[in-house]
Design a protein around this motif. Sequence first.
Motif, PDB file in Angstrom:
ATOM      1  N   UNK A  27       0.942  -1.431   0.005  1.00 32.50           N
ATOM      2  CA  UNK A  27      -0.060   0.100  -0.207  1.00 32.50           C
ATOM      3  C   UNK A  27       0.664   1.250   0.036  1.00 32.50           C
ATOM      4  N   UNK A  28       1.984   1.324   0.899  1.00 35.35           N
ATOM      5  CA  UNK A  28       2.669   2.369   0.871  1.00 35.35           C
ATOM      6  C   UNK A  28       3.326   2.689  -0.625  1.00 35.35           C
ATOM      7  N   UNK A  29       3.691   1.633  -1.318  1.00 36.46           N
ATOM      8  CA  UNK A  29       4.283   1.833  -2.560  1.00 36.46           C
ATOM      9  C   UNK A  29       3.060   2.113  -3.692  1.00 36.46           C
ATOM     10  N   UNK A  30       2.036   2.074  -3.177  1.00 43.00           N
ATOM     11  CA  UNK A  30       0.853   2.619  -4.338  1.00 43.00           C
ATOM     12  C   UNK A  30       0.016   1.676  -4.711  1.00 43.00           C
ATOM     13  N   UNK A  31       0.258   0.344  -4.323  1.00 36.40           N
ATOM     14  CA  UNK A  31      -0.743  -0.842  -4.821  1.00 36.40           C
ATOM     15  C   UNK A  31      -2.154  -0.619  -4.274  1.00 36.40           C
ATOM     16  N   UNK A  32      -3.313  -0.241  -4.846  1.00 36.55           N
ATOM     17  CA  UNK A  32      -4.616  -0.447  -4.260  1.00 36.55           C
ATOM     18  C   UNK A  32      -5.023  -1.516  -3.875  1.00 36.55           C
ATOM     19  N   UNK A  33      -5.454  -1.705  -2.483  1.00 38.40           N
ATOM     20  CA  UNK A  33      -5.793  -2.951  -1.959  1.00 38.40           C
ATOM     21  C   UNK A  33      -7.080  -2.750  -1.086  1.00 38.40           C
ATOM     22  N   UNK A  34      -8.246  -2.811  -1.914  1.00 39.86           N
ATOM     23  CA  UNK A  34      -9.659  -2.590  -0.952  1.00 39.86           C
ATOM     24  C   UNK A  34     -10.119  -3.634  -0.099  1.00 39.86           C
ATOM     25  N   UNK A  35      -9.660  -4.776  -0.420  1.00 37.51           N
ATOM     26  CA  UNK A  35     -10.169  -6.102   0.482  1.00 37.51           C
ATOM     27  C   UNK A  35      -8.920  -6.511   0.988  1.00 37.51           C
ATOM     28  N   UNK A  36      -8.672  -6.148   2.487  1.00 37.67           N
ATOM     29  CA  UNK A  36      -7.539  -6.535   3.221  1.00 37.67           C
ATOM     30  C   UNK A  36      -7.404  -8.136   3.372  1.00 37.67           C
ATOM     31  N   UNK A  37      -8.627  -8.466   3.816  1.00 37.92           N
ATOM     32  CA  UNK A  37      -8.873  -9.918   4.454  1.00 37.92           C
ATOM     33  C   UNK A  37      -8.433 -10.819   2.916  1.00 37.92           C
ATOM     34  N   UNK A  38      -8.878 -10.408   1.779  1.00 37.43           N
ATOM     35  CA  UNK A  38      -8.862 -11.264   0.894  1.00 37.43           C
ATOM     36  C   UNK A  38      -7.397 -11.068  -0.017  1.00 37.43           C
TER      37      UNK A  38
END
Length: 292
Positions: free
Chosen positions: A11-22
């Motif tokens: 996430x810090x590098x800019x990858x969008x992650x909407x579902x953390x658990x998944x």
Amino acid sequence: MPLVAQIETLQQRGLVINDIADAEKSLGSIGYFRLAQYWRVLEEDKISHIFKPDSTIDRVISLYNFDNELKMLVFSALQTIEVAMRAKVIYHFSMKHGPFWFMDETLADKKISFDENLASLRAEVKRSNEDFIKRHFEKYDTPDMPPAWKTLEVASFGTLSKLFRNFSDPEVKKKVADDFGIPGYKFLRSWMKCLTVVRNYCAHHARLWNQRFPFAPKLPTKRMPSAWIEQQSTLTKSLYPHLCCLLYWLNNVASNNTFASDLKTLFSKYSNVDASAMGFPEGWDAEPLWRE
């Protein structure tokens, strides 16, 4: 690194992650560095690993899933080709040179390759648990190897390829190539070598998508007995030339195969996959070889 820390780093590098658990589930079951092979294409900066805007982990997982399904499709086709090649080599070589031709050094181009191939065959026979191998040794103790129609059934495709390459009788090798509609055994020799690598990538779960292989298959430029390509990829070590060889060969083994349509369906299912990254030229699906 804990899964939570892996997520935070991405996430810090800019990858969008909407579902953390998944995302944690995917990283936990697939692995960070295996997935990294699929997100590197989304990196804007390969040194700091900063992602391009709007890069998502969903796209990464999609690429991974595409590659998995591609490997299953390719591996299934290669199994059909391997069985046919094995049968043709056993038949033609044994009909002319007898059941133990693979043990005859006078039929080899290079002694060092002959010794290596025979050692590989001995090892493969020794570790085989096939009933027909066990029954053979219960009945016979000389010579110390079963005949070709037994021994080569337990040989790897890589060993079969090396045996073919080092066999000194071009007339017999040409008969094998002719049976597959391939114009000359040198093309068949090249295709075996290249597709052995592809097979190994599939078997060991390595990446096919966006892969650059160690060898480029030798491609005929003259008219072929069966449908072939008119435009060749400029990326000669990419997947596309390998798949062209695979499909041509497969068409001459199992003419009712659905490989071309299955591959097109796979591309339709994963519409975000860039076929050009695998060496597919524009209009590839309209080539005579790939028409259904």
